[in-house]
Motif scaffolding. Sequence first.
Motif, PDB file in Angstrom:
ATOM      1  N   ARG A 227       0.818  -1.226   0.000  1.00 59.43           N
ATOM      2  CA  ARG A 227       0.000   0.000   0.000  1.00 59.43           C
ATOM      3  C   ARG A 227       0.848   1.271   0.000  1.00 59.43           C
ATOM      4  N   ILE A 228       2.141   1.154  -0.281  1.00 56.37           N
ATOM      5  CA  ILE A 228       3.046   2.305  -0.285  1.00 56.37           C
ATOM      6  C   ILE A 228       3.349   2.725  -1.719  1.00 56.37           C
ATOM      7  N   ILE A 229       3.218   4.030  -1.970  1.00 55.31           N
ATOM      8  CA  ILE A 229       3.613   4.626  -3.258  1.00 55.31           C
ATOM      9  C   ILE A 229       4.514   5.813  -2.949  1.00 55.31           C
ATOM     10  N   CYS A 230       5.723   5.781  -3.488  1.00 53.06           N
ATOM     11  CA  CYS A 230       6.681   6.868  -3.275  1.00 53.06           C
ATOM     12  C   CYS A 230       6.779   7.702  -4.543  1.00 53.06           C
ATOM     13  N   VAL A 231       6.718   9.003  -4.385  1.00 45.85           N
ATOM     14  CA  VAL A 231       6.892   9.963  -5.480  1.00 45.85           C
ATOM     15  C   VAL A 231       8.274  10.594  -5.350  1.00 45.85           C
ATOM     16  N   ASP A 232       8.988  10.666  -6.463  1.00 49.93           N
ATOM     17  CA  ASP A 232      10.338  11.198  -6.422  1.00 49.93           C
ATOM     18  C   ASP A 232      10.584  12.104  -7.620  1.00 49.93           C
ATOM     19  N   SER A 233      11.697  12.851  -7.571  1.00 51.10           N
ATOM     20  CA  SER A 233      12.044  13.763  -8.655  1.00 51.10           C
ATOM     21  C   SER A 233      13.529  14.095  -8.588  1.00 51.10           C
ATOM     22  N   PHE A 234      14.126  14.385  -9.742  1.00 46.40           N
ATOM     23  CA  PHE A 234      15.511  14.850  -9.815  1.00 46.40           C
ATOM     24  C   PHE A 234      15.598  16.373  -9.678  1.00 46.40           C
ATOM     25  N   SER A 235      14.475  17.060  -9.712  1.00 45.36           N
ATOM     26  CA  SER A 235      14.478  18.517  -9.843  1.00 45.36           C
ATOM     27  C   SER A 235      15.269  19.219  -8.758  1.00 45.36           C
ATOM     28  N   LYS A 236      15.059  18.838  -7.513  1.00 52.85           N
ATOM     29  CA  LYS A 236      15.582  19.617  -6.401  1.00 52.85           C
ATOM     30  C   LYS A 236      16.966  19.162  -5.958  1.00 52.85           C
ATOM     31  N   ARG A 237      17.141  17.846  -5.759  1.00 52.19           N
ATOM     32  CA  ARG A 237      18.423  17.404  -5.185  1.00 52.19           C
ATOM     33  C   ARG A 237      19.580  17.669  -6.127  1.00 52.19           C
ATOM     34  N   PHE A 238      19.308  17.677  -7.449  1.00 47.36           N
ATOM     35  CA  PHE A 238      20.364  17.932  -8.418  1.00 47.36           C
ATOM     36  C   PHE A 238      20.181  19.273  -9.126  1.00 47.36           C
ATOM     37  N   SER A 239      19.291  20.116  -8.616  1.00 41.13           N
ATOM     38  CA  SER A 239      19.086  21.452  -9.182  1.00 41.13           C
ATOM     39  C   SER A 239      18.894  21.391 -10.696  1.00 41.13           C
ATOM     40  N   MET A 240      17.957  20.542 -11.121  1.00 41.02           N
ATOM     41  CA  MET A 240      17.687  20.385 -12.551  1.00 41.02           C
ATOM     42  C   MET A 240      16.178  20.334 -12.782  1.00 41.02           C
ATOM     43  N   CYS A 241      15.499  21.389 -12.314  1.00 40.37           N
ATOM     44  CA  CYS A 241      14.039  21.436 -12.367  1.00 40.37           C
ATOM     45  C   CYS A 241      13.506  21.316 -13.789  1.00 40.37           C
ATOM     46  N   GLY A 242      14.218  21.897 -14.746  1.00 42.31           N
ATOM     47  CA  GLY A 242      13.744  21.894 -16.121  1.00 42.31           C
ATOM     48  C   GLY A 242      13.926  20.585 -16.846  1.00 42.31           C
ATOM     49  N   SER A 243      14.600  19.618 -16.237  1.00 41.50           N
ATOM     50  CA  SER A 243      14.785  18.323 -16.897  1.00 41.50           C
ATOM     51  C   SER A 243      13.491  17.524 -16.931  1.00 41.50           C
ATOM     52  N   ARG A 244      12.603  17.776 -15.975  1.00 37.14           N
ATOM     53  CA  ARG A 244      11.296  17.116 -15.870  1.00 37.14           C
ATOM     54  C   ARG A 244      11.438  15.600 -15.830  1.00 37.14           C
ATOM     55  N   VAL A 245      12.196  15.132 -14.851  1.00 42.30           N
ATOM     56  CA  VAL A 245      12.347  13.692 -14.638  1.00 42.30           C
ATOM     57  C   VAL A 245      11.990  13.371 -13.191  1.00 42.30           C
ATOM     58  N   GLY A 246      10.997  12.516 -13.031  1.00 38.04           N
ATOM     59  CA  GLY A 246      10.593  12.057 -11.710  1.00 38.04           C
ATOM     60  C   GLY A 246      10.397  10.561 -11.730  1.00 38.04           C
ATOM     61  N   ALA A 247       9.756  10.034 -10.681  1.00 45.23           N
ATOM     62  CA  ALA A 247       9.559   8.586 -10.603  1.00 45.23           C
ATOM     63  C   ALA A 247       8.423   8.238  -9.661  1.00 45.23           C
ATOM     64  N   ILE A 248       7.766   7.131  -9.975  1.00 45.64           N
ATOM     65  CA  ILE A 248       6.883   6.423  -9.053  1.00 45.64           C
ATOM     66  C   ILE A 248       7.625   5.158  -8.642  1.00 45.64           C
ATOM     67  N   VAL A 249       7.681   4.905  -7.334  1.00 54.97           N
ATOM     68  CA  VAL A 249       8.346   3.709  -6.822  1.00 54.97           C
ATOM     69  C   VAL A 249       7.366   2.963  -5.930  1.00 54.97           C
ATOM     70  N   THR A 250       7.097   1.704  -6.247  1.00 55.87           N
ATOM     71  CA  THR A 250       6.165   0.909  -5.451  1.00 55.87           C
ATOM     72  C   THR A 250       6.357  -0.570  -5.731  1.00 55.87           C
ATOM     73  N   LYS A 251       6.102  -1.389  -4.724  1.00 53.33           N
ATOM     74  CA  LYS A 251       6.137  -2.839  -4.881  1.00 53.33           C
ATOM     75  C   LYS A 251       4.782  -3.391  -5.322  1.00 53.33           C
ATOM     76  N   ASN A 252       3.762  -2.536  -5.389  1.00 48.41           N
ATOM     77  CA  ASN A 252       2.418  -2.998  -5.750  1.00 48.41           C
ATOM     78  C   ASN A 252       2.329  -3.195  -7.269  1.00 48.41           C
ATOM     79  N   ALA A 253       2.391  -4.442  -7.699  1.00 55.32           N
ATOM     80  CA  ALA A 253       2.445  -4.755  -9.128  1.00 55.32           C
ATOM     81  C   ALA A 253       1.175  -4.358  -9.856  1.00 55.32           C
ATOM     82  N   ALA A 254       0.010  -4.542  -9.232  1.00 55.46           N
ATOM     83  CA  ALA A 254      -1.255  -4.191  -9.880  1.00 55.46           C
ATOM     84  C   ALA A 254      -1.326  -2.690 -10.133  1.00 55.46           C
ATOM     85  N   PHE A 255      -0.860  -1.905  -9.173  1.00 57.82           N
ATOM     86  CA  PHE A 255      -0.828  -0.453  -9.349  1.00 57.82           C
ATOM     87  C   PHE A 255       0.091  -0.080 -10.503  1.00 57.82           C
ATOM     88  N   ARG A 256       1.287  -0.664 -10.541  1.00 58.20           N
ATOM     89  CA  ARG A 256       2.240  -0.351 -11.608  1.00 58.20           C
ATOM     90  C   ARG A 256       1.672  -0.718 -12.982  1.00 58.20           C
TER      91      ARG A 256
END
Length: 400
Positions: A227-256
């Motif tokens: 039941r866990i869904i993690c939202v992530d992004s490269f924008s802030k930690r690498f100061s590359m907001c305009g790259s528009r790269v993020g991620a969904i991370v989850t072990k829930n296969a049906a959701f994926r």
Amino acid sequence: MQMSNRISSFQASPIRRLVPFSREAEKRGVHVIHLNIGQPDIKTPKEALDAIKGYGEEIIAYGLSEGEVELRRKLVDYYRSFGADDITEDDIIITTGGSEAIQFTFMTLCDPYDEFIIPEPYYTNVATFSSIAMVNLVPVTSRMENDFALPPIEEFEKKINKKTMGIILCSPNNPTGHIYSEAELLSILELCRKHDIFLVVDEVYREFCYNGMKFTSILSFKEYSDRIICVDSFSKRFSMCGSRVGAIVTKNAAFRQNVMKLAQARLCPPAIGQVAATAALDAPSDYVENVRENYERRRNILLEEMRKIDGVVCNNPKGAFYFVASFPVEDAEDFAIFMLRDFSYEGETVMFAPAEDFYVTKGLGRNQARIAYVLNEDELVRAARCLRYGLEAYRKKKGK
């Protein structure tokens, strides 16, 4: 011509909707110091920029809808450093920024008029993502006098009903800077398991924790992984907001599997952005730590200066790079417009994000602003000085 009722009900972003006033100020020769938006002035890692410059393909072609394999493999190692040692590349879907990750999550989990519970104040654009998916945000209010700590778990449980599909958090929090502790996350997860709902956590700012605070990733709670869904992004930690790269991370296969229907419809995430993101993960190990230390200094300096302003109250952010300021005015947006349209000090003025639309509950946050401390220390000091004199002029104009 008439627009749709749907789009007419959307709010304009309080982070960006005052931009026309900012542009007019700049046309008048006024330098605008931007405290309204989380756009760091810190340089993107050289590795990412070099990868873009060295891009050697003759065609910028479609890629995999779930994101390129090399990027997802590198992210596996990255997430394992935060205790998520069961994550595999198949558990990761690359998205067009963290924004798309949130929107895909709402659209995958919810039917029209289903509900997600969210602590307020919250990242205001979540309201637009939920509106697109026709999802109702149900607020649980955190308050400045409690430093925006997590409200009692009973307040969340009161809001759960048959339409509730999940709870969404952001840690470290945008806009308050609160970091949810392991105990707080565990209590929310137990509640989610009790009521068979999801927990979505935006961890975009996970590296930026201050005062020795420890970050706990939601991905480390393996026993709740369905039941866990993690939202992530490269924008802030690498100061590359305009790259528009993020991620969904989850072990829930049906959701994926169901998210992939949306991912395939938008074809693929940005190809060049993924090239930069993959290379950014090769940046020196001290890159992010140096950035974190930089933000902590900036936080301390701006808070010290802001707290010198008569009538201004600020919370004490423990992470991210924002805090909430309460001004001695009735309407922070009116004050923001005044600062851009009618005021300057030594050729400068300040733009900030009025906080009323960071709340679901009407009337809350009307005299508050979200302040981003992403600029160099000298500009932050000048910004606080400008706000002090601007506030004096504004209150004099209002007869206060």
